[in-house]
Design an enzyme around this catalytic site. Structure first.
Site, PDB file in Angstrom:
ATOM      1  N   CYS A   9       0.872  -1.181   0.000  1.00 34.16           N
ATOM      2  CA  CYS A   9       0.000   0.000   0.000  1.00 34.16           C
ATOM      3  C   CYS A   9       0.912   1.235   0.000  1.00 34.16           C
ATOM      4  O   CYS A   9       2.100   1.123  -0.294  1.00 34.16           O
ATOM      5  CB  CYS A   9      -0.973  -0.021   1.182  1.00 34.16           C
ATOM      6  N   ARG A  15      -3.428  -0.663   5.369  1.00 33.24           N
ATOM      7  CA  ARG A  15      -3.976  -1.728   4.536  1.00 33.24           C
ATOM      8  C   ARG A  15      -3.044  -2.919   4.377  1.00 33.24           C
ATOM      9  O   ARG A  15      -3.458  -4.065   4.580  1.00 33.24           O
ATOM     10  CB  ARG A  15      -4.355  -1.172   3.157  1.00 33.24           C
ATOM     11  N   ASP A 119      -8.386   3.433   1.608  1.00 31.46           N
ATOM     12  CA  ASP A 119      -7.390   3.715   2.631  1.00 31.46           C
ATOM     13  C   ASP A 119      -8.066   4.249   3.896  1.00 31.46           C
ATOM     14  O   ASP A 119      -8.523   5.393   3.928  1.00 31.46           O
ATOM     15  CB  ASP A 119      -6.374   4.732   2.117  1.00 31.46           C
TER      16      ASP A 119
END
Length: 144
Positions: A9, A15, A119
């Site tokens: 990420c 994440r 996100d």
């Protein structure tokens, strides 16, 4: 055979460490790691709200440490799974010539009409992101 998986990420604090923790829990026989396309949080643990959300679901990610993605990761892993289109572009920009390691978006493994894992650092939707990660992890495991 895919046995070494890297999640990527942006900052490696929400994440990708969550995906690492979930898949590690579901498939301890796999070699799993995570990284970020930036080095903003290198050396830091996952974002505390993500740690708490993961712990509520039974995933302990508190010991993970953020690190940046490096081109050598293409050789260290059998598959690289990214959280969004920007991560995909940033990872592909570092691909060594001739390397064939698959780089794919992770969210479509959930079997839903979704391209990206949102996100939660910006949205605050930690539980919803974990639900998506759990579903995508199950879908991924079904393909391995």
């Amino acid at each position: 055979m895919t046995s070494r998986i890297l999640f990527v990420c942006l900052g490696n604090i929400c994440r990708s460490p969550a995906a690492e923790g979930v898949l590690r829990h579901k498939a301890p026989h796999l070699q799993i790691d995570s990284a970020g396309t930036s080095d903003w949080h290198a050396g830091e643990p996952p974002y505390v709200p993500m740690q708490h959300a993961a712990l509520r679901r039974g995933y302990n990610i508190t010991e993970q440490v953020a690190r940046p993605f490096h081109p050598v990761d293409f050789n260290r892993f059998d598959m690289i799974l990214v959280m969004d289109g920007r991560n995909l572009a940033d990872v592909e920009a570092q691909r060594p010539p001739g390397n064939l390691t698959p780089v794919k978006r992770f969210a479509p493994f959930a079997g839903r009409d979704v391209g990206d894992v949102p996100d939660p650092y910006y949205t605050g939707e930690f539980d919803a992101v974990l639900e998506l990660i759990e579903a995508a992890s199950d879908g991924l495991l079904a393909t391995l």
